[in-house]
Design a protein around this motif. Structure first.
Motif, short mmCIF file in Angstrom:
data_model
loop_
_atom_site.label_atom_id
_atom_site.label_comp_id
_atom_site.label_asym_id
_atom_site.label_seq_id
_atom_site.Cartn_x
_atom_site.Cartn_y
_atom_site.Cartn_z
N PRO A 1 0.80 -1.24 0.00
CA PRO A 1 0.00 0.00 0.00
C PRO A 1 0.83 1.28 0.00
N LEU A 2 2.11 1.19 0.34
CA LEU A 2 2.94 2.39 0.34
C LEU A 2 3.09 2.98 -1.07
N ASP A 3 2.78 2.19 -2.09
CA ASP A 3 2.80 2.72 -3.46
C ASP A 3 1.93 3.96 -3.58
N GLY B 1 14.45 -3.10 1.48
CA GLY B 1 13.55 -2.58 0.46
C GLY B 1 13.10 -3.70 -0.45
N ALA B 2 12.24 -3.38 -1.41
CA ALA B 2 11.65 -4.42 -2.25
C ALA B 2 12.33 -4.57 -3.59
N TRP C 1 9.38 3.73 -2.13
CA TRP C 1 9.70 2.93 -0.95
C TRP C 1 10.47 1.67 -1.30
N ARG C 2 10.24 1.14 -2.51
CA ARG C 2 10.91 -0.10 -2.90
C ARG C 2 12.42 0.07 -3.01
N ASN C 3 12.86 1.30 -3.19
CA ASN C 3 14.29 1.60 -3.25
C ASN C 3 14.80 2.22 -1.95
N LYS C 4 14.04 2.00 -0.88
CA LYS C 4 14.41 2.48 0.46
C LYS C 4 14.45 4.01 0.53
N GLU C 5 13.63 4.66 -0.27
CA GLU C 5 13.58 6.13 -0.28
C GLU C 5 12.25 6.59 0.31
N ILE C 6 12.20 6.69 1.63
CA ILE C 6 11.01 7.14 2.34
C ILE C 6 11.17 8.61 2.70
N GLN C 7 10.24 9.44 2.24
CA GLN C 7 10.32 10.88 2.49
C GLN C 7 9.82 11.26 3.87
N ASN C 8 8.79 10.56 4.34
CA ASN C 8 8.17 10.93 5.62
C ASN C 8 7.88 9.65 6.40
N HIS C 9 8.78 9.30 7.30
CA HIS C 9 8.66 8.04 8.04
C HIS C 9 7.40 8.04 8.91
N LYS C 10 7.13 9.14 9.59
CA LYS C 10 5.96 9.22 10.46
C LYS C 10 4.67 9.01 9.67
N LYS C 11 4.59 9.63 8.51
CA LYS C 11 3.40 9.49 7.67
C LYS C 11 3.25 8.04 7.19
#
Length: 231
Positions: A149-151, A220-221, A157-167
């Motif tokens: 669902p993070l898509d 990551g995925a 996210w699949r490349n370990k690039e999360i902009q907002n971890h809390k969100k």
């Protein structure tokens, strides 16, 4: 992709998407219908309501009835996305995966077409399945399925690039259409899934939540998708 031969007590990653990648879940009612189907059709007996004369569920909080049930499969994990779905199934009756997916495919397509006054194919061909042969494959699948669902909010996210971890954490804890919440210790659809097996491997409650985000940060995925594990 050649479909594996299904055998009892074996695990399979099963998935399918809408034809031409169209959305197959348009609103909350569609999601509830599919979750209901996962429960209702997982029975060796014929489903009395497979064609659904009405597309409205009487209650979203369906309960286990008093009739004796004999499941075709164990559903260890699932995730519904706007245009596709993922299931981690264990066959426990001969031809169980095929029979279960036949019920799911026919039942949901009939419901969707009736509701939306359409006809024709809903899914992109027959369902796909990958045999989960060893622990190195199994250990990653729950994370991959539950993080799909993070898509919708973190496309990288699949490349370990999360902009907002809390969100990201808040989103996963509010997304009802997967088995993530049940493993994270928040009862969501406990009648649908069998959690005992995976809990021994990946933990439960806050322990599982931590493992999910550790996996996301460390692996990551992308590497998983490029390997043979999802093909």
């Amino acid at each position: 992709m050649k479909r594996p031969k299904f055998a009892n007590n074996n695990l399979y990653h099963v998935y399918n998407r809408g034809v031409e990648k169209r959305k197959i879940f348009l609103d909350k009612g569609d999601h509830f219908r599919m979750v209901h189907n996962l429960f209702e059709f997982n029975d060796i007996a014929l489903a009395e309501n497979i064609y659904y004369k009405s597309y409205e569920l009487r209650s979203h909080n369906f309960k286990e009835d008093n009739r004796e049930r004999k499941p075709l499969v164990k559903i260890h994990a699932f995730c519904l996305m706007p245009n596709h779905f993922h299931l981690l199934l264990e066959q426990i009756e001969d031809n169980g995966v095929s029979e279960f997916m036949k019920k799911i495919g026919i039942g949901y397509a009939m419901y969707f077409n009736l509701k939306n006054e359409r006809s024709g194919t809903l899914f992109q061909g027959r369902f796909k399945a990958v045999h989960v042969k060893d622990d190195s494959h199994l250990i990653h699948l729950p994370y991959y399925i539950h993080l799909n669902p993070l898509d919708m909010i973190e496309p990288n996210w699949r490349n370990k690039e999360i902009q907002n971890h809390k969100k990201t954490v808040e989103f996963l804890n509010s997304y009802r259409w997967s088995s993530y919440l049940d493993y994270a210790g928040k009862k969501n659809f406990p009648l649908v899934i069998e959690t005992n097996f995976l809990e021994e491997i990946i933990g439960k409650g806050s322990e599982y939540e931590k493992k999910v985000f550790d996996w996301l940060k460390e692996r990551g995925a992308s590497s998983l998708e490029k390997s043979a594990l999802l093909e």
